[in-house]
Motif scaffolding. Structure first.
Motif, PDB file in Angstrom:
ATOM      1  N   ASP A   1       0.819  -1.212   0.000  1.00 38.66           N
ATOM      2  CA  ASP A   1       0.000   0.000   0.000  1.00 38.66           C
ATOM      3  C   ASP A   1       0.858   1.269   0.000  1.00 38.66           C
ATOM      4  N   ALA A   2       1.989   1.260   0.736  1.00 32.79           N
ATOM      5  CA  ALA A   2       2.838   2.450   0.803  1.00 32.79           C
ATOM      6  C   ALA A   2       3.386   2.802  -0.580  1.00 32.79           C
ATOM      7  N   LEU A   3       3.769   1.780  -1.361  1.00 35.47           N
ATOM      8  CA  LEU A   3       4.310   2.042  -2.696  1.00 35.47           C
ATOM      9  C   LEU A   3       3.212   2.563  -3.626  1.00 35.47           C
ATOM     10  N   ILE A   4       2.022   1.976  -3.513  1.00 34.15           N
ATOM     11  CA  ILE A   4       0.900   2.452  -4.337  1.00 34.15           C
ATOM     12  C   ILE A   4       0.608   3.919  -4.034  1.00 34.15           C
ATOM     13  N   SER A   5       0.624   4.276  -2.743  1.00 33.02           N
ATOM     14  CA  SER A   5       0.363   5.657  -2.352  1.00 33.02           C
ATOM     15  C   SER A   5       1.431   6.600  -2.902  1.00 33.02           C
ATOM     16  N   MET A   6       2.681   6.170  -2.883  1.00 33.17           N
ATOM     17  CA  MET A   6       3.775   7.004  -3.396  1.00 33.17           C
ATOM     18  C   MET A   6       3.594   7.302  -4.885  1.00 33.17           C
ATOM     19  N   PHE A   7       3.013   6.386  -5.628  1.00 30.82           N
ATOM     20  CA  PHE A   7       2.819   6.566  -7.064  1.00 30.82           C
ATOM     21  C   PHE A   7       1.429   7.104  -7.412  1.00 30.82           C
ATOM     22  N   GLY A   8       0.754   7.683  -6.448  1.00 25.01           N
ATOM     23  CA  GLY A   8      -0.505   8.348  -6.744  1.00 25.01           C
ATOM     24  C   GLY A   8      -1.735   7.524  -6.485  1.00 25.01           C
TER      25      GLY A   8
ATOM     26  N   HIS B   1      -0.960   1.150 -12.288  1.00 22.43           N
ATOM     27  CA  HIS B   1       0.230   1.777 -12.874  1.00 22.43           C
ATOM     28  C   HIS B   1       1.502   1.032 -12.493  1.00 22.43           C
ATOM     29  N   LEU B   2       1.388   0.143 -11.490  1.00 22.71           N
ATOM     30  CA  LEU B   2       2.576  -0.550 -10.999  1.00 22.71           C
ATOM     31  C   LEU B   2       2.567  -2.036 -11.339  1.00 22.71           C
ATOM     32  N   ARG B   3       1.462  -2.711 -11.016  1.00 24.02           N
ATOM     33  CA  ARG B   3       1.436  -4.162 -11.164  1.00 24.02           C
ATOM     34  C   ARG B   3       1.501  -4.549 -12.642  1.00 24.02           C
ATOM     35  N   ALA B   4       2.283  -5.577 -12.886  1.00 26.71           N
ATOM     36  CA  ALA B   4       2.452  -6.170 -14.223  1.00 26.71           C
ATOM     37  C   ALA B   4       3.294  -5.315 -15.168  1.00 26.71           C
ATOM     38  N   ARG B   5       3.786  -4.188 -14.691  1.00 22.74           N
ATOM     39  CA  ARG B   5       4.685  -3.403 -15.536  1.00 22.74           C
ATOM     40  C   ARG B   5       6.115  -3.880 -15.358  1.00 22.74           C
ATOM     41  N   ASN B   6       6.955  -3.572 -16.340  1.00 24.08           N
ATOM     42  CA  ASN B   6       8.351  -3.981 -16.261  1.00 24.08           C
ATOM     43  C   ASN B   6       9.169  -2.849 -15.639  1.00 24.08           C
ATOM     44  N   ALA B   7      10.077  -3.209 -14.739  1.00 19.71           N
ATOM     45  CA  ALA B   7      10.864  -2.208 -14.021  1.00 19.71           C
ATOM     46  C   ALA B   7      11.690  -1.337 -14.964  1.00 19.71           C
ATOM     47  N   GLN B   8      12.087  -1.900 -16.115  1.00 20.55           N
ATOM     48  CA  GLN B   8      12.935  -1.140 -17.027  1.00 20.55           C
ATOM     49  C   GLN B   8      12.170  -0.026 -17.749  1.00 20.55           C
ATOM     50  N   GLU B   9      10.830  -0.012 -17.598  1.00 19.85           N
ATOM     51  CA  GLU B   9      10.048   1.088 -18.174  1.00 19.85           C
ATOM     52  C   GLU B   9      10.193   2.375 -17.364  1.00 19.85           C
ATOM     53  N   TRP B  10      10.670   2.255 -16.119  1.00 15.25           N
ATOM     54  CA  TRP B  10      10.734   3.414 -15.238  1.00 15.25           C
ATOM     55  C   TRP B  10      12.067   4.157 -15.368  1.00 15.25           C
ATOM     56  N   THR B  11      12.455   4.419 -16.562  1.00 16.63           N
ATOM     57  CA  THR B  11      13.658   5.234 -16.764  1.00 16.63           C
ATOM     58  C   THR B  11      13.311   6.708 -16.566  1.00 16.63           C
ATOM     59  N   HIS B  12      14.327   7.467 -16.234  1.00 22.25           N
ATOM     60  CA  HIS B  12      14.154   8.903 -16.010  1.00 22.25           C
ATOM     61  C   HIS B  12      15.379   9.616 -16.575  1.00 22.25           C
ATOM     62  N   PRO B  13      15.226  10.828 -17.142  1.00 22.39           N
ATOM     63  CA  PRO B  13      16.375  11.535 -17.728  1.00 22.39           C
ATOM     64  C   PRO B  13      17.520  11.762 -16.749  1.00 22.39           C
TER      65      PRO B  13
ATOM     66  N   PHE C   1      11.385   8.831 -10.342  1.00 17.84           N
ATOM     67  CA  PHE C   1      10.350   8.165 -11.129  1.00 17.84           C
ATOM     68  C   PHE C   1       9.305   9.201 -11.537  1.00 17.84           C
ATOM     69  N   TYR C   2       8.674   8.936 -12.667  1.00 17.94           N
ATOM     70  CA  TYR C   2       7.536   9.766 -13.065  1.00 17.94           C
ATOM     71  C   TYR C   2       6.258   9.156 -12.507  1.00 17.94           C
ATOM     72  N   ARG C   3       5.434   9.963 -11.859  1.00 19.37           N
ATOM     73  CA  ARG C   3       4.112   9.526 -11.438  1.00 19.37           C
ATOM     74  C   ARG C   3       3.149   9.607 -12.631  1.00 19.37           C
ATOM     75  N   PRO C   4       1.975   8.995 -12.525  1.00 17.69           N
ATOM     76  CA  PRO C   4       1.007   9.058 -13.634  1.00 17.69           C
ATOM     77  C   PRO C   4       0.599  10.487 -14.010  1.00 17.69           C
ATOM     78  N   ASP C   5       0.628  11.421 -13.025  1.00 15.88           N
ATOM     79  CA  ASP C   5       0.218  12.796 -13.333  1.00 15.88           C
ATOM     80  C   ASP C   5       1.363  13.639 -13.887  1.00 15.88           C
ATOM     81  N   GLY C   6       2.527  13.007 -14.099  1.00 13.21           N
ATOM     82  CA  GLY C   6       3.651  13.726 -14.682  1.00 13.21           C
ATOM     83  C   GLY C   6       4.603  14.336 -13.672  1.00 13.21           C
TER      84      GLY C   6
END
Length: 714
Positions: free
Chosen positions: A180-187, A192-204, A231-236
């Motif tokens: 729950d804490a991680l879900i809250s951190m990402f909005g 937006h988190l489950r089933a995604r690949n960690a390598q998608e979370w690149t940042h400049p 990391f980028y949150r869903p709201d940018g």
């Protein structure tokens, strides 16, 4: 009624009391507030010591911030209240009446370092907690392999109840579980988190090193890694975290999963950025301040071969008049407008503008063509300031003086470059202002030497580095020595003997001319008294009068008459044996108040000589109102008499002056006599006394006495 604390320790304890009251409500501790206050007293002492250290030590302030965490002050609000308390009360209670501007600047740097130390200590504490949770998770994972049904409930409790974000992914990077804490951190969006690949979370802002560590972990080459990652949150928006990723193995040691632990550090990072901005930018104008400018300048000067730099040092002309006439609020508005205009002038790559303080600004440009660019930048600044600025309904004309330094990087340090620019700026200001000048190494060296002499003057007088030489005054009628002019010299430890033309203007500028002039007067009177005593013993005519120069500042000093009388009476010399020389320029347009001390001295019997006569364009009719008894003709009148025949124009001028002086009962002394032809002509024209190298150069007092005895016996 209670009074203010008496000593430094009392003030420190008062500061600690205010500090404890501010942060105790947000501190997780079982202590009472007085007990907690005792924990803060040593930290308050360390803050006071850091405030007064000659060299700022960021590590000490960081240690104080870390010590706060050690006292269970882990709530971010405790840090915010601490910084507010330091900002408002540290200089007040621990400043010890030091220079307020410097102490405020030091306090700001202390706040930044304390925040950094607090953040670092809190991070280490959190990481330790993360490690404990990680170990618990690893143990739970092993228990699943050995006894899945018995440990499932326990693992889920730890996983979902943790205060920090936890995620589990397989070795390919696909996210399997998030708490729950991680879900809250990402909005709050689990999708937006489950089933995604960690390598998608690149940042400049990701460093290549981050993903290298990731690859090593999934290959089983390392057990864990720890990085700071965004990391980028869903709201940018951006989420900044302290990320720890560990490798989970099965009972046989084969890698199975990745465990990620995330601490949200976004607010802490923003706080650090805000503190950094406040520490490196001017509060009034928003421009970079001296600290940030020096960082940029040092970076520019450390660039590689072929790099160049150009610097414009600007000081507003007459800004003090604005503050004095319209008030500081108007002056501040003027500075803000000037800053905006300067900022618009430095928009090219490699250019920056900063405010050093007061009405002093600097503009920096870098690049291989800086020699041309810095001239263009100075021109744009002068043009931008040419348009009047409207403040409080008035249009104010802004003028500025600019000193320019340009050259290759790597040859000089930042302090040397800024000093050269400062010197050059003052050269532009002394030339009339509203202009810019280029730095000149020779002019810099002269200015530095002048500054060194100026600062050394007070100690030189105390150490007895000054001495007096005497040049005889010779009667043109019989060639006898009638007196001597006292000429002060400075025996400098490094520069050798320095003439009065180099240090007297500096003494007048600093006000030291008054004690120095009094010393010269006393030493000269003492020497005249010695001559008189030796003359009486030898029964021969000798120098009975000593001439001492007075500066314009001495004329206005209220103690001139009393000091002169006291010295003459104490040393036992009659007033008639003293002549005070005053330059003609000092008496041009003099009113009765300025002439009153000279009249009193003249009435006592002290001779007053009008020195350098003929250079001040004074009205000859004014001689009637001046309390002088001697005219000293400037050497410029006698230069045409060095050879025979003499310049007839010079002869006519000198003849007219001598005739006028004698009609007013004034004696005439001529300076700069260097040849016998001059002496003969001046004698024929009726001049009374003369001095110059033809008779003798300035020398020690004994030499003068010997010359007087030789004249008496010849």
């Amino acid at each position: 009624m209670s009074g203010e604390p008496d000593g430094p320790e009392d003030r420190v304890r008062r500061f600690a009391t205010i500090w404890s009251r501010a942060i105790f409500p947000v501190t997780a501790t079982s202590m009472t507030r007085p007990e907690f206050e005792q924990q803060l007293v040593p930290l308050a002492r360390r803050l006071r010591a850091a405030l007064h250290e000659r060299i700022f030590d960021a590590t000490e302030a960081q240690a104080i911030g870390a010590a706060l965490v050690g006292t269970h002050c882990t709530d971010p609000e405790a840090l915010s209240r601490t910084l507010d308390c330091v900002d408002a009360y540290l200089v007040l209670y621990c400043g010890d009446d030091g220079p307020q501007e410097e102490l405020r600047a030091r306090s700001a740097r202390l706040q930044h370092a304390v925040a950094a130390g607090f953040a670092a200590a809190l991070r280490e504490r959190t990481l330790a907690e993360q490690e404990a949770i990680s170990q618990a998770a690893l143990s739970a994972r092993s228990a699943v392999a050995e006894a899945l049904h018995a440990s499932e409930a326990r693992f889920r409790a730890v996983f979902h109840g943790a205060a920090i974000g936890i995620g589990i992914a397989d070795l390919s990077g696909t996210v399997l579980e998030v708490n729950d804490a991680l879900i809250s951190m990402f909005g709050g969006l689990e999708s937006h988190l489950r089933a995604r690949n960690a390598q998608e979370w690149t940042h400049p802002d990701d460093s290549p090193h981050v993903w290298k560590l990731y690859e090593e972990l999934v290959r089983g080459e390392r057990e864990h890694y720890r990085v700071e990652k965004a990391f980028y949150r869903p709201d940018g928006t951006v989420l900044w975290t302290n990320l720890t990723v560990s490798l989970l193995r099965d009972a046989d040691g084969v890698p199975q999963y990745q465990l990620a632990l995330m601490e949200d550090t976004t607010e802490r990072r923003l706080l650090n950025l805000r503190l950094r901005y406040e520490a490196t930018h001017d509060a009034l104008t928003g421009l970079p301040n001296r600290t940030l400018f020096f960082e940029r300048l040092e970076k520019a000067l450390a660039a590689g071969d072929g790099a160049r730099f150009g610097l414009c040092y600007l000081d507003l002309d007459g800004f003090k008049t604005v503050n004095d006439s319209l008030g500081h609020a108007a002056g501040d508005r003027l500075l803000v407008e000037v800053a905006d205009r300067l900022q618009s002038c430095a928009t090219a790559s490699g250019e920056m503008v900063a405010r050093l303080g007061g009405d002093e600004f600097v503009a920096l440009t870098t690049g291989r063509e800086s020699e041309v660019e810095v001239d263009e930048l100075a021109g744009r600044i002068m043009h931008a300031l040419s348009t009047p600025i409207r403040v409080e309904g008035r249009e104010l004309t802004v003028r500025g003086s600019i000193g320019i330094v340009e050259g290759p990087a790597g040859e000089r340090g930042a302090a040397e470059v800024l000093r050269s620019a400062d010197i050059t700026m003052y050269r532009a200001k002394s030339a009339g202002g509203n202009r810019f000048e280029l730095a000149d190494p020779e002019a810099d060296a002269r200015a530095i030497t002048r500054h060194g002499l100026t600062t050394a003057l007070p100690a030189a007088l105390e150490r007895g580095e000054f001495f007096i030489e005497y040049q005889p005054l010779v009667h043109l009628g019989d060639g006898s020595v009638r007196g001597a002019e006292a000429l002060v010299r400075w025996l400098h430890p490094q520069h050798g003997i320095i003439g009065p033309d180099r240090f007297i203007p500096l003494a007048e500028h600093t006000g030291l001319i008054v004690p120095l002039g009094r010393w010269v007067l006393e030493e000269s009177v003492r020497q005249a008294r010695t001559w008189k005593a030796r003359t009486a013993e030898g029964a021969a005519a000798g120098p009975l009068r000593v001439n001492v120069n007075l500066s314009p500042m001495q004329l206005t000093h209220p103690g001139l008459v009393s000091d002169t009388v006291e010295i003459l009476e104490r040393l036992g010399l009659e007033p008639g044996a003293l002549c005070l020389e005053v330059t003609e320029s000092a008496l041009i347009g003099a009113d009765d108040d300025l002439l009153k001390p000279l009249r009193r001295l003249a009435e006592m019997g002290v001779d007053i000589a009008l020195d350098d006569f003929g250079t001040g364009y004074s009205n000859l009719a004014n001689l009637r109102r001046l309390p002088v008894s001697i005219l000293k003709l400037d050497r410029s009148f006698t230069q045409g008499m060095q050879h025979f025949p003499a310049d007839p124009v010079d002869l006519k001028i000198v003849e007219g002056i001598v005739s006028l002086a004698h009609s007013l009962d004034l004696a005439v002394t001529v300076e700069g006599v260097e040849t016998g032809a001059q002496a003969d002509q001046l004698r024929e024209l009726g001049c009374d006394t003369a001095q110059g190298w033809y008779y003798a150069r300035p020398g020690p007092p004994d030499q003068l006495h010997e010359l007087a005895l030789a004249d008496a016996t010849s």
